[in-house]
Motif scaffolding. Structure first.
Motif, PDB file in Angstrom:
ATOM      1  N   TYR A 150       0.829  -1.197   0.000  1.00 44.02           N
ATOM      2  CA  TYR A 150       0.000   0.000   0.000  1.00 44.02           C
ATOM      3  C   TYR A 150       0.867   1.250   0.000  1.00 44.02           C
ATOM      4  O   TYR A 150       1.737   1.421   0.850  1.00 44.02           O
ATOM      5  CB  TYR A 150      -0.930   0.002   1.227  1.00 44.02           C
ATOM      6  N   ARG A 151       0.587   2.134  -0.978  1.00 35.67           N
ATOM      7  CA  ARG A 151       1.395   3.356  -1.073  1.00 35.67           C
ATOM      8  C   ARG A 151       0.519   4.593  -1.187  1.00 35.67           C
ATOM      9  O   ARG A 151       0.964   5.624  -1.616  1.00 35.67           O
ATOM     10  CB  ARG A 151       2.281   3.306  -2.326  1.00 35.67           C
ATOM     11  N   GLY A 152      -0.771   4.470  -0.844  1.00 36.11           N
ATOM     12  CA  GLY A 152      -1.697   5.587  -1.026  1.00 36.11           C
ATOM     13  C   GLY A 152      -1.592   6.613   0.080  1.00 36.11           C
ATOM     14  O   GLY A 152      -0.644   6.586   0.868  1.00 36.11           O
ATOM     15  N   PRO A 153      -2.610   7.545   0.148  1.00 34.73           N
ATOM     16  CA  PRO A 153      -2.597   8.572   1.191  1.00 34.73           C
ATOM     17  C   PRO A 153      -2.574   7.928   2.567  1.00 34.73           C
ATOM     18  O   PRO A 153      -3.117   6.839   2.752  1.00 34.73           O
ATOM     19  CB  PRO A 153      -3.922   9.323   0.967  1.00 34.73           C
ATOM     20  N   SER A 186      -0.247   6.539   4.013  1.00 34.19           N
ATOM     21  CA  SER A 186       0.768   5.505   4.233  1.00 34.19           C
ATOM     22  C   SER A 186       2.072   6.193   4.636  1.00 34.19           C
ATOM     23  O   SER A 186       2.309   7.340   4.283  1.00 34.19           O
ATOM     24  CB  SER A 186       0.990   4.683   2.959  1.00 34.19           C
ATOM     25  N   THR A 213       4.982   5.695   3.570  1.00 37.05           N
ATOM     26  CA  THR A 213       5.770   6.020   2.382  1.00 37.05           C
ATOM     27  C   THR A 213       5.284   7.342   1.783  1.00 37.05           C
ATOM     28  O   THR A 213       6.076   8.219   1.442  1.00 37.05           O
ATOM     29  CB  THR A 213       5.594   4.912   1.322  1.00 37.05           C
ATOM     30  N   ALA A 214       3.901   7.478   1.719  1.00 37.65           N
ATOM     31  CA  ALA A 214       3.331   8.679   1.105  1.00 37.65           C
ATOM     32  C   ALA A 214       3.695   9.917   1.922  1.00 37.65           C
ATOM     33  O   ALA A 214       4.067  10.950   1.378  1.00 37.65           O
ATOM     34  CB  ALA A 214       1.825   8.535   0.997  1.00 37.65           C
ATOM     35  N   THR A 215       3.585   9.820   3.267  1.00 38.02           N
ATOM     36  CA  THR A 215       3.849  10.997   4.101  1.00 38.02           C
ATOM     37  C   THR A 215       5.321  11.399   4.059  1.00 38.02           C
ATOM     38  O   THR A 215       5.663  12.570   4.084  1.00 38.02           O
ATOM     39  CB  THR A 215       3.452  10.744   5.570  1.00 38.02           C
TER      40      THR A 215
END
Ligand code: ACO
Length: 443
Positions: free
Chosen positions: A432-435, A437, A439-441
Protein backbone atom coordinates in the motif's frame (compact mmCIF):
# COMPACT_ATOMS: atom_id res chain seq x y z
CA UNK A 1 -19.86 -40.32 51.03
CA UNK A 2 -20.26 -39.31 47.38
CA UNK A 3 -20.15 -35.64 46.42
CA UNK A 4 -21.26 -33.95 43.20
CA UNK A 5 -17.83 -32.50 42.56
CA UNK A 6 -14.75 -33.24 40.51
CA UNK A 7 -11.30 -33.00 42.06
CA UNK A 8 -8.52 -32.02 39.70
CA UNK A 9 -4.85 -32.05 40.55
CA UNK A 10 -2.70 -29.88 38.32
CA UNK A 11 0.56 -31.81 38.09
CA UNK A 12 2.34 -28.67 36.87
CA UNK A 13 1.81 -26.97 40.23
CA UNK A 14 0.67 -29.77 42.54
CA UNK A 15 -2.45 -27.75 43.34
CA UNK A 16 -5.85 -29.42 43.71
CA UNK A 17 -9.19 -27.90 42.71
CA UNK A 18 -12.73 -29.00 43.45
CA UNK A 19 -15.24 -28.28 40.71
CA UNK A 20 -19.03 -28.72 41.04
CA UNK A 21 -20.84 -31.23 38.82
CA UNK A 22 -24.42 -30.16 38.06
CA UNK A 23 -26.72 -32.28 35.88
CA UNK A 24 -23.74 -34.42 34.90
CA UNK A 25 -21.63 -31.55 33.58
CA UNK A 26 -18.82 -29.33 34.78
CA UNK A 27 -18.63 -25.72 33.68
CA UNK A 28 -15.53 -25.24 31.56
CA UNK A 29 -15.31 -21.68 32.95
CA UNK A 30 -14.50 -23.37 36.30
CA UNK A 31 -11.27 -24.60 34.69
CA UNK A 32 -10.11 -21.04 34.19
CA UNK A 33 -9.02 -20.81 37.86
CA UNK A 34 -6.42 -23.53 37.13
CA UNK A 35 -3.27 -21.50 36.44
CA UNK A 36 0.47 -21.97 36.62
CA UNK A 37 0.95 -18.37 37.75
CA UNK A 38 -0.71 -14.93 37.78
CA UNK A 39 0.10 -14.32 34.08
CA UNK A 40 -1.36 -17.60 32.94
CA UNK A 41 -4.72 -17.17 31.16
CA UNK A 42 -6.06 -20.31 32.84
CA UNK A 43 -7.03 -23.74 31.59
CA UNK A 44 -9.53 -24.08 28.72
CA UNK A 45 -11.28 -27.08 27.22
CA UNK A 46 -10.30 -27.98 23.64
CA UNK A 47 -13.22 -29.54 21.80
CA UNK A 48 -13.21 -29.20 17.99
CA UNK A 49 -16.68 -29.91 16.53
CA UNK A 50 -18.19 -29.74 20.05
CA UNK A 51 -17.91 -33.49 20.47
CA UNK A 52 -18.32 -33.26 24.25
CA UNK A 53 -19.44 -29.73 24.99
CA UNK A 54 -22.96 -28.72 26.00
CA UNK A 55 -23.55 -25.18 24.73
CA UNK A 56 -26.87 -24.61 26.47
CA UNK A 57 -29.47 -25.97 28.85
CA UNK A 58 -32.52 -26.86 26.81
CA UNK A 59 -36.04 -28.14 27.50
CA UNK A 60 -37.06 -28.68 23.88
CA UNK A 61 -35.79 -31.97 22.47
CA UNK A 62 -34.37 -35.01 24.20
CA UNK A 63 -32.24 -37.59 22.37
CA UNK A 64 -30.76 -40.76 23.79
CA UNK A 65 -28.52 -41.77 20.92
CA UNK A 66 -27.52 -45.13 22.39
CA UNK A 67 -31.11 -46.25 22.85
CA UNK A 68 -32.48 -44.56 19.70
CA UNK A 69 -34.89 -42.25 21.57
CA UNK A 70 -36.21 -38.88 20.38
CA UNK A 71 -38.72 -36.79 22.35
CA UNK A 72 -40.10 -33.33 21.64
CA UNK A 73 -41.00 -31.62 24.91
CA UNK A 74 -41.21 -35.10 26.46
CA UNK A 75 -43.45 -36.69 23.81
CA UNK A 76 -41.94 -39.64 21.87
CA UNK A 77 -41.64 -38.68 18.22
CA UNK A 78 -43.28 -41.97 17.16
CA UNK A 79 -46.47 -41.01 19.07
CA UNK A 80 -46.48 -37.53 17.55
CA UNK A 81 -45.98 -39.04 14.08
CA UNK A 82 -49.01 -41.24 14.66
CA UNK A 83 -51.38 -38.83 16.40
CA UNK A 84 -50.33 -35.25 15.77
CA UNK A 85 -49.97 -32.85 12.87
CA UNK A 86 -46.94 -30.79 11.92
CA UNK A 87 -48.59 -27.52 12.95
CA UNK A 88 -49.56 -28.95 16.35
CA UNK A 89 -45.95 -30.13 16.79
CA UNK A 90 -44.69 -26.67 15.77
CA UNK A 91 -46.90 -25.18 18.50
CA UNK A 92 -45.56 -27.73 20.99
CA UNK A 93 -41.95 -26.89 20.13
CA UNK A 94 -42.49 -23.14 20.28
CA UNK A 95 -44.78 -22.96 23.33
CA UNK A 96 -43.66 -26.01 25.31
CA UNK A 97 -47.09 -27.65 25.66
CA UNK A 98 -49.63 -29.18 23.30
CA UNK A 99 -52.29 -26.58 22.43
CA UNK A 100 -55.89 -26.75 23.63
CA UNK A 101 -58.35 -27.19 20.70
CA UNK A 102 -59.00 -23.40 20.71
CA UNK A 103 -55.29 -22.58 20.82
CA UNK A 104 -54.65 -24.99 17.96
CA UNK A 105 -57.45 -23.49 15.89
CA UNK A 106 -56.09 -20.00 16.42
CA UNK A 107 -52.49 -21.07 15.73
CA UNK A 108 -53.45 -22.82 12.49
CA UNK A 109 -55.55 -19.81 11.43
CA UNK A 110 -52.65 -17.41 12.15
CA UNK A 111 -50.10 -19.51 10.26
CA UNK A 112 -52.53 -19.94 7.34
CA UNK A 113 -53.14 -16.19 7.20
CA UNK A 114 -49.42 -15.50 6.73
CA UNK A 115 -48.63 -17.82 3.83
CA UNK A 116 -48.52 -15.05 1.19
CA UNK A 117 -45.26 -13.40 0.16
CA UNK A 118 -44.72 -9.78 -0.80
CA UNK A 119 -45.05 -9.44 -4.59
CA UNK A 120 -41.52 -8.04 -4.85
CA UNK A 121 -40.25 -11.48 -3.89
CA UNK A 122 -41.56 -12.76 -7.22
CA UNK A 123 -39.13 -10.44 -8.98
CA UNK A 124 -36.42 -11.36 -6.49
CA UNK A 125 -36.82 -15.08 -7.24
CA UNK A 126 -37.11 -14.31 -10.95
CA UNK A 127 -33.57 -12.87 -10.77
CA UNK A 128 -32.06 -16.30 -10.19
CA UNK A 129 -30.66 -18.30 -13.12
CA UNK A 130 -33.05 -20.83 -14.63
CA UNK A 131 -31.04 -23.70 -13.14
CA UNK A 132 -30.39 -22.23 -9.67
CA UNK A 133 -30.42 -24.81 -6.86
CA UNK A 134 -33.68 -24.33 -4.94
CA UNK A 135 -31.82 -24.38 -1.62
CA UNK A 136 -29.71 -21.39 -2.73
CA UNK A 137 -32.91 -19.55 -3.65
CA UNK A 138 -34.55 -20.61 -0.37
CA UNK A 139 -31.66 -19.36 1.79
CA UNK A 140 -31.40 -16.04 -0.05
CA UNK A 141 -35.13 -15.38 -0.10
CA UNK A 142 -35.41 -15.95 3.65
CA UNK A 143 -32.53 -13.53 4.20
CA UNK A 144 -34.31 -11.05 1.91
CA UNK A 145 -37.44 -11.28 4.07
CA UNK A 146 -35.59 -9.43 6.83
CA UNK A 147 -35.70 -6.34 4.63
CA UNK A 148 -39.49 -6.63 4.35
CA UNK A 149 -39.99 -6.83 8.12
CA UNK A 150 -37.36 -4.45 9.54
CA UNK A 151 -39.13 -4.38 12.92
CA UNK A 152 -38.10 -8.05 13.33
CA UNK A 153 -34.78 -6.82 14.65
CA UNK A 154 -36.58 -5.80 17.87
CA UNK A 155 -35.80 -9.22 19.26
CA UNK A 156 -36.50 -8.17 22.85
CA UNK A 157 -40.12 -7.35 22.06
CA UNK A 158 -42.02 -10.60 22.70
CA UNK A 159 -44.98 -9.64 20.56
CA UNK A 160 -42.78 -8.80 17.57
CA UNK A 161 -40.80 -11.98 18.15
CA UNK A 162 -43.91 -14.16 18.02
CA UNK A 163 -45.34 -12.35 15.02
CA UNK A 164 -42.20 -13.12 13.05
CA UNK A 165 -42.09 -16.69 14.30
CA UNK A 166 -45.57 -17.15 12.82
CA UNK A 167 -44.59 -15.41 9.59
CA UNK A 168 -41.52 -17.58 9.16
CA UNK A 169 -43.30 -20.89 9.79
CA UNK A 170 -46.07 -19.79 7.41
CA UNK A 171 -43.92 -18.42 4.59
CA UNK A 172 -41.23 -21.09 4.24
CA UNK A 173 -43.48 -23.46 2.22
CA UNK A 174 -44.32 -20.65 -0.21
CA UNK A 175 -40.64 -19.76 -0.64
CA UNK A 176 -39.80 -23.46 -1.09
CA UNK A 177 -42.52 -23.97 -3.70
CA UNK A 178 -41.63 -20.79 -5.59
CA UNK A 179 -37.96 -21.82 -5.69
CA UNK A 180 -39.03 -25.14 -7.18
CA UNK A 181 -41.39 -23.58 -9.73
CA UNK A 182 -38.72 -21.11 -10.84
CA UNK A 183 -36.27 -23.98 -11.35
CA UNK A 184 -38.86 -25.84 -13.42
CA UNK A 185 -39.82 -22.76 -15.41
CA UNK A 186 -43.45 -23.01 -14.31
CA UNK A 187 -45.59 -20.05 -13.23
CA UNK A 188 -45.59 -19.46 -9.48
CA UNK A 189 -48.68 -20.69 -7.62
CA UNK A 190 -50.19 -18.66 -4.78
CA UNK A 191 -51.08 -20.33 -1.48
CA UNK A 192 -54.48 -21.99 -1.16
CA UNK A 193 -55.52 -21.29 2.40
CA UNK A 194 -58.36 -23.81 2.28
CA UNK A 195 -55.77 -26.62 2.29
CA UNK A 196 -53.71 -28.06 5.12
CA UNK A 197 -50.08 -26.97 5.64
CA UNK A 198 -48.74 -29.97 3.69
CA UNK A 199 -51.64 -29.95 1.20
CA UNK A 200 -50.99 -26.31 0.39
CA UNK A 201 -47.31 -27.04 -0.27
CA UNK A 202 -48.30 -29.83 -2.65
CA UNK A 203 -50.69 -27.45 -4.38
CA UNK A 204 -48.06 -24.72 -4.80
CA UNK A 205 -45.62 -27.30 -6.17
CA UNK A 206 -47.86 -29.42 -8.38
CA UNK A 207 -50.83 -27.32 -9.55
CA UNK A 208 -50.87 -26.87 -13.31
CA UNK A 209 -53.98 -25.86 -15.26
CA UNK A 210 -56.65 -27.10 -12.86
CA UNK A 211 -58.57 -24.39 -10.99
CA UNK A 212 -57.99 -26.02 -7.62
CA UNK A 213 -55.49 -28.68 -6.71
CA UNK A 214 -56.74 -31.56 -4.55
CA UNK A 215 -53.88 -33.35 -2.82
CA UNK A 216 -53.91 -37.12 -2.45
CA UNK A 217 -54.70 -37.62 1.28
CA UNK A 218 -52.08 -40.37 1.73
CA UNK A 219 -49.30 -38.25 0.22
CA UNK A 220 -50.49 -35.17 2.12
CA UNK A 221 -50.36 -37.09 5.41
CA UNK A 222 -47.00 -38.68 4.53
CA UNK A 223 -45.51 -35.24 3.93
CA UNK A 224 -46.96 -33.97 7.21
CA UNK A 225 -45.45 -36.94 9.08
CA UNK A 226 -42.06 -36.26 7.45
CA UNK A 227 -42.41 -32.67 8.65
CA UNK A 228 -43.12 -33.88 12.21
CA UNK A 229 -40.05 -36.13 12.14
CA UNK A 230 -37.79 -33.33 10.87
CA UNK A 231 -39.09 -30.54 13.10
CA UNK A 232 -36.27 -30.46 15.65
CA UNK A 233 -33.18 -32.39 16.65
CA UNK A 234 -31.64 -30.44 19.53
CA UNK A 235 -28.13 -28.97 19.12
CA UNK A 236 -27.30 -30.21 15.61
CA UNK A 237 -25.16 -28.20 13.19
CA UNK A 238 -27.94 -25.91 11.91
CA UNK A 239 -29.58 -25.40 15.34
CA UNK A 240 -26.19 -24.40 16.72
CA UNK A 241 -25.79 -21.96 13.84
CA UNK A 242 -29.28 -20.60 14.59
CA UNK A 243 -28.33 -20.02 18.20
CA UNK A 244 -24.88 -18.63 17.40
CA UNK A 245 -26.17 -16.26 14.75
CA UNK A 246 -29.14 -15.27 16.91
CA UNK A 247 -26.81 -14.63 19.85
CA UNK A 248 -25.61 -11.49 18.03
CA UNK A 249 -29.28 -10.32 18.37
CA UNK A 250 -29.79 -10.30 14.63
CA UNK A 251 -33.37 -10.62 13.32
CA UNK A 252 -34.81 -14.17 13.02
CA UNK A 253 -34.94 -14.07 9.18
CA UNK A 254 -31.18 -13.60 8.96
CA UNK A 255 -30.64 -16.27 11.62
CA UNK A 256 -32.94 -18.78 9.84
CA UNK A 257 -31.11 -18.04 6.56
CA UNK A 258 -27.81 -18.85 8.29
CA UNK A 259 -29.25 -22.04 9.80
CA UNK A 260 -30.62 -23.05 6.38
CA UNK A 261 -27.17 -22.57 4.88
CA UNK A 262 -25.75 -24.94 7.50
CA UNK A 263 -28.49 -27.44 6.71
CA UNK A 264 -27.62 -27.36 3.00
CA UNK A 265 -24.32 -29.24 3.46
CA UNK A 266 -24.14 -32.91 2.39
CA UNK A 267 -23.19 -34.05 5.89
CA UNK A 268 -26.37 -32.52 7.33
CA UNK A 269 -29.65 -31.76 5.52
CA UNK A 270 -28.09 -32.32 2.11
CA UNK A 271 -27.64 -35.98 3.03
CA UNK A 272 -31.05 -37.07 1.71
CA UNK A 273 -30.10 -35.60 -1.67
CA UNK A 274 -26.75 -37.40 -1.44
CA UNK A 275 -28.52 -40.68 -0.56
CA UNK A 276 -30.65 -40.54 -3.71
CA UNK A 277 -27.63 -39.73 -5.86
CA UNK A 278 -25.80 -42.65 -4.25
CA UNK A 279 -28.73 -45.06 -4.81
CA UNK A 280 -28.99 -43.90 -8.43
CA UNK A 281 -25.24 -44.39 -8.89
CA UNK A 282 -25.47 -47.93 -7.48
CA UNK A 283 -28.46 -48.52 -9.73
CA UNK A 284 -29.10 -52.21 -9.04
CA UNK A 285 -29.02 -54.59 -6.06
CA UNK A 286 -26.28 -56.60 -7.78
CA UNK A 287 -23.94 -53.63 -7.47
CA UNK A 288 -24.45 -53.25 -3.70
CA UNK A 289 -21.63 -55.55 -2.48
CA UNK A 290 -19.07 -53.76 -4.68
CA UNK A 291 -20.25 -50.39 -3.39
CA UNK A 292 -20.05 -51.51 0.25
CA UNK A 293 -16.52 -52.76 -0.42
CA UNK A 294 -15.50 -49.35 -1.78
CA UNK A 295 -17.00 -47.61 1.27
CA UNK A 296 -15.11 -49.92 3.63
CA UNK A 297 -11.88 -49.33 1.73
CA UNK A 298 -12.55 -45.60 2.07
CA UNK A 299 -11.95 -45.07 -1.66
CA UNK A 300 -12.13 -41.35 -2.41
CA UNK A 301 -13.58 -40.78 1.08
CA UNK A 302 -16.71 -42.64 -0.05
CA UNK A 303 -19.35 -43.02 2.67
CA UNK A 304 -22.61 -44.86 2.88
CA UNK A 305 -24.81 -41.77 2.81
CA UNK A 306 -27.83 -41.89 5.13
CA UNK A 307 -25.86 -44.04 7.55
CA UNK A 308 -24.23 -42.96 10.77
CA UNK A 309 -24.97 -40.12 13.12
CA UNK A 310 -23.02 -38.07 15.60
CA UNK A 311 -25.57 -38.81 18.32
CA UNK A 312 -27.44 -42.00 17.36
CA UNK A 313 -25.39 -45.10 17.88
CA UNK A 314 -28.52 -47.16 17.28
CA UNK A 315 -31.32 -47.20 14.69
CA UNK A 316 -32.55 -43.61 14.26
CA UNK A 317 -36.17 -43.70 15.58
CA UNK A 318 -37.23 -41.42 12.71
CA UNK A 319 -35.86 -43.87 10.15
CA UNK A 320 -38.12 -46.59 11.61
CA UNK A 321 -41.26 -44.47 11.13
CA UNK A 322 -40.16 -43.40 7.65
CA UNK A 323 -39.56 -46.99 6.55
CA UNK A 324 -43.19 -47.83 7.44
CA UNK A 325 -44.41 -44.65 5.78
CA UNK A 326 -42.61 -45.60 2.58
CA UNK A 327 -44.81 -48.69 2.17
CA UNK A 328 -48.01 -46.60 2.43
CA UNK A 329 -46.70 -44.03 -0.05
CA UNK A 330 -45.55 -46.66 -2.55
CA UNK A 331 -49.05 -48.19 -2.50
CA UNK A 332 -50.26 -44.92 -4.02
CA UNK A 333 -47.33 -43.98 -6.22
CA UNK A 334 -46.01 -47.39 -7.19
CA UNK A 335 -42.79 -48.84 -5.80
CA UNK A 336 -39.65 -46.76 -6.21
CA UNK A 337 -37.18 -49.20 -7.82
CA UNK A 338 -34.36 -47.67 -5.76
CA UNK A 339 -36.08 -48.98 -2.62
CA UNK A 340 -34.70 -52.44 -3.39
CA UNK A 341 -31.19 -51.02 -3.59
CA UNK A 342 -31.73 -49.22 -0.25
CA UNK A 343 -33.10 -52.34 1.46
CA UNK A 344 -30.19 -54.42 0.21
CA UNK A 345 -27.67 -51.79 1.35
CA UNK A 346 -29.26 -51.75 4.79
CA UNK A 347 -29.41 -55.56 4.97
CA UNK A 348 -25.72 -55.98 4.08
CA UNK A 349 -24.50 -53.06 6.16
CA UNK A 350 -26.32 -54.20 9.30
CA UNK A 351 -24.53 -57.56 9.11
CA UNK A 352 -21.11 -56.16 8.32
CA UNK A 353 -18.57 -55.78 11.08
CA UNK A 354 -17.32 -52.44 9.66
CA UNK A 355 -20.73 -50.85 10.25
CA UNK A 356 -21.58 -52.84 13.41
CA UNK A 357 -18.32 -51.97 15.17
CA UNK A 358 -18.71 -48.28 14.34
CA UNK A 359 -22.41 -48.33 15.33
CA UNK A 360 -23.49 -47.05 11.93
CA UNK A 361 -27.25 -47.41 11.40
CA UNK A 362 -29.67 -45.82 8.93
CA UNK A 363 -30.48 -42.23 9.85
CA UNK A 364 -33.55 -40.12 9.01
CA UNK A 365 -32.25 -39.40 5.52
CA UNK A 366 -31.80 -42.97 4.36
CA UNK A 367 -35.45 -43.51 3.37
CA UNK A 368 -36.91 -39.97 3.34
CA UNK A 369 -35.49 -39.19 -0.12
CA UNK A 370 -37.21 -42.23 -1.62
CA UNK A 371 -40.56 -40.95 -0.35
CA UNK A 372 -39.90 -37.41 -1.58
CA UNK A 373 -38.97 -38.80 -4.96
CA UNK A 374 -42.09 -40.99 -5.08
CA UNK A 375 -44.24 -37.94 -4.28
CA UNK A 376 -42.65 -36.29 -7.30
CA UNK A 377 -40.03 -33.95 -5.83
CA UNK A 378 -36.72 -33.67 -7.68
CA UNK A 379 -33.62 -34.50 -5.67
CA UNK A 380 -32.43 -30.93 -5.24
CA UNK A 381 -35.68 -30.07 -3.43
CA UNK A 382 -34.91 -32.53 -0.61
CA UNK A 383 -32.90 -30.19 1.62
CA UNK A 384 -35.58 -27.53 1.10
CA UNK A 385 -38.23 -30.01 2.26
CA UNK A 386 -36.12 -30.61 5.35
CA UNK A 387 -35.75 -26.88 6.02
CA UNK A 388 -39.53 -26.22 5.96
CA UNK A 389 -40.36 -28.06 9.20
CA UNK A 390 -36.95 -27.48 10.79
CA UNK A 391 -37.79 -23.77 10.76
CA UNK A 392 -40.09 -24.33 13.76
CA UNK A 393 -37.32 -26.18 15.59
CA UNK A 394 -34.78 -23.44 14.84
CA UNK A 395 -37.22 -20.83 16.09
CA UNK A 396 -37.93 -22.78 19.28
CA UNK A 397 -34.16 -22.96 19.89
CA UNK A 398 -33.83 -19.25 19.13
CA UNK A 399 -36.65 -18.27 21.51
CA UNK A 400 -35.17 -20.40 24.27
CA UNK A 401 -31.74 -18.86 23.70
CA UNK A 402 -33.12 -15.30 23.90
CA UNK A 403 -34.81 -16.06 27.24
CA UNK A 404 -31.76 -17.78 28.72
CA UNK A 405 -30.04 -15.31 31.04
CA UNK A 406 -26.84 -17.37 30.90
CA UNK A 407 -26.43 -16.93 27.15
CA UNK A 408 -24.25 -14.22 25.61
CA UNK A 409 -22.93 -13.66 22.13
CA UNK A 410 -21.38 -16.96 21.01
CA UNK A 411 -17.65 -16.58 20.87
CA UNK A 412 -15.48 -19.70 21.12
CA UNK A 413 -11.83 -19.52 22.12
CA UNK A 414 -8.96 -20.90 20.08
CA UNK A 415 -5.57 -22.44 20.69
CA UNK A 416 -3.24 -20.28 18.62
CA UNK A 417 -0.68 -22.41 16.81
CA UNK A 418 0.63 -19.83 14.31
CA UNK A 419 4.01 -18.08 14.27
CA UNK A 420 4.97 -15.61 17.00
CA UNK A 421 5.21 -11.83 16.50
CA UNK A 422 7.26 -10.72 13.50
CA UNK A 423 7.80 -7.41 11.65
CA UNK A 424 6.82 -6.62 8.09
CA UNK A 425 10.18 -7.01 6.25
CA UNK A 426 11.94 -3.63 6.07
CA UNK A 427 13.38 -4.46 2.64
CA UNK A 428 9.98 -5.38 1.18
CA UNK A 429 8.27 -2.66 -0.93
CA UNK A 430 4.97 -1.88 0.86
CA UNK A 431 1.90 -3.17 -1.02
CA UNK A 432 0.00 0.00 0.00
CA UNK A 433 1.39 3.36 -1.07
CA UNK A 434 -1.70 5.59 -1.03
CA UNK A 435 -2.60 8.57 1.19
CA UNK A 436 -1.86 8.18 4.91
CA UNK A 437 0.77 5.50 4.23
CA UNK A 438 4.16 6.00 5.86
CA UNK A 439 5.77 6.02 2.38
CA UNK A 440 3.33 8.68 1.10
CA UNK A 441 3.85 11.00 4.10
CA UNK A 442 7.61 10.74 4.02
CA UNK A 443 7.64 11.45 0.31
N1 ACO B 1 -20.18 -44.59 5.82
C1 ACO B 1 -19.01 -45.21 6.07
N2 ACO B 1 -18.26 -44.96 7.15
C2 ACO B 1 -18.73 -44.06 8.03
C3 ACO B 1 -19.94 -43.38 7.83
C4 ACO B 1 -20.68 -43.68 6.69
N3 ACO B 1 -21.83 -43.07 6.44
N4 ACO B 1 -20.15 -42.54 8.87
C5 ACO B 1 -19.09 -42.67 9.67
N5 ACO B 1 -18.22 -43.60 9.17
C6 ACO B 1 -17.00 -44.07 9.80
C7 ACO B 1 -15.88 -43.05 9.67
O1 ACO B 1 -15.11 -43.26 8.52
C8 ACO B 1 -15.10 -43.32 10.94
O2 ACO B 1 -14.36 -44.49 10.75
P1 ACO B 1 -12.88 -44.61 11.39
O3 ACO B 1 -13.10 -44.62 12.88
O4 ACO B 1 -12.34 -45.88 10.84
O5 ACO B 1 -12.13 -43.39 10.91
C9 ACO B 1 -16.17 -43.67 11.97
O6 ACO B 1 -17.26 -44.21 11.19
C10 ACO B 1 -16.66 -42.47 12.77
O7 ACO B 1 -17.08 -41.47 11.84
P2 ACO B 1 -17.03 -39.91 12.10
O8 ACO B 1 -17.00 -39.21 10.80
O9 ACO B 1 -15.94 -39.62 13.10
O10 ACO B 1 -18.42 -39.71 12.84
P3 ACO B 1 -19.14 -38.32 13.03
O11 ACO B 1 -19.95 -38.43 14.25
O12 ACO B 1 -18.17 -37.19 12.96
O13 ACO B 1 -20.05 -38.20 11.72
C11 ACO B 1 -21.85 -38.17 10.24
C12 ACO B 1 -21.42 -38.28 11.70
C13 ACO B 1 -21.32 -36.85 9.64
C14 ACO B 1 -23.37 -38.14 10.16
C15 ACO B 1 -21.27 -39.38 9.44
O14 ACO B 1 -21.76 -40.57 9.99
C16 ACO B 1 -21.59 -39.29 7.95
O15 ACO B 1 -20.84 -38.66 7.20
N6 ACO B 1 -22.69 -39.95 7.50
C17 ACO B 1 -23.08 -39.86 6.13
C18 ACO B 1 -23.80 -38.54 5.88
C19 ACO B 1 -25.19 -38.52 6.46
O16 ACO B 1 -25.97 -39.46 6.30
N7 ACO B 1 -25.50 -37.41 7.14
C20 ACO B 1 -26.86 -37.20 7.70
C21 ACO B 1 -26.78 -37.10 9.16
S1 ACO B 1 -28.40 -36.99 9.82
C22 ACO B 1 -28.82 -35.35 9.59
O17 ACO B 1 -28.06 -34.46 9.49
C23 ACO B 1 -30.23 -35.12 9.50
Amino acid sequence: MSKNTLSITDNRTGQTYEIPIIDGVIRTMDLRQIKTGPDDFGLMGYDPAYMNTASCRSAITYIDGDRGILHYRGYPVEQLAEKSTYLEVAYLLIHGELPTPQQLEQWVAEITMHTMLHENLRTFIDGFRYDAHPMGMFISTIAALSTFYPEAKEVDDRQIRMQNVIRLIAKVPTIAAWSYRHRQGFPLVYPDNSLSFAGNLLSMVKKMTELRYTPNPVLERALDVLFILHADHEQNCSASVMRSTGSSRVDPYSAVAAASAALYGPLHGGANEAVLRMLTEIGHVNNVPAFIKEVKEGKGGKRLMGFGHRVYKNYDPRAKVIKQLADQVFEVTGRNPLLDVALELERIALQDDYFISRKLYPNVDFYSGLIYQAIGFPVDMFPVLFAIPRTSGWLAQWLEMLDDSEQKIARPRQVYIGVGRRDYPADRPPAYRGPLSATATSR
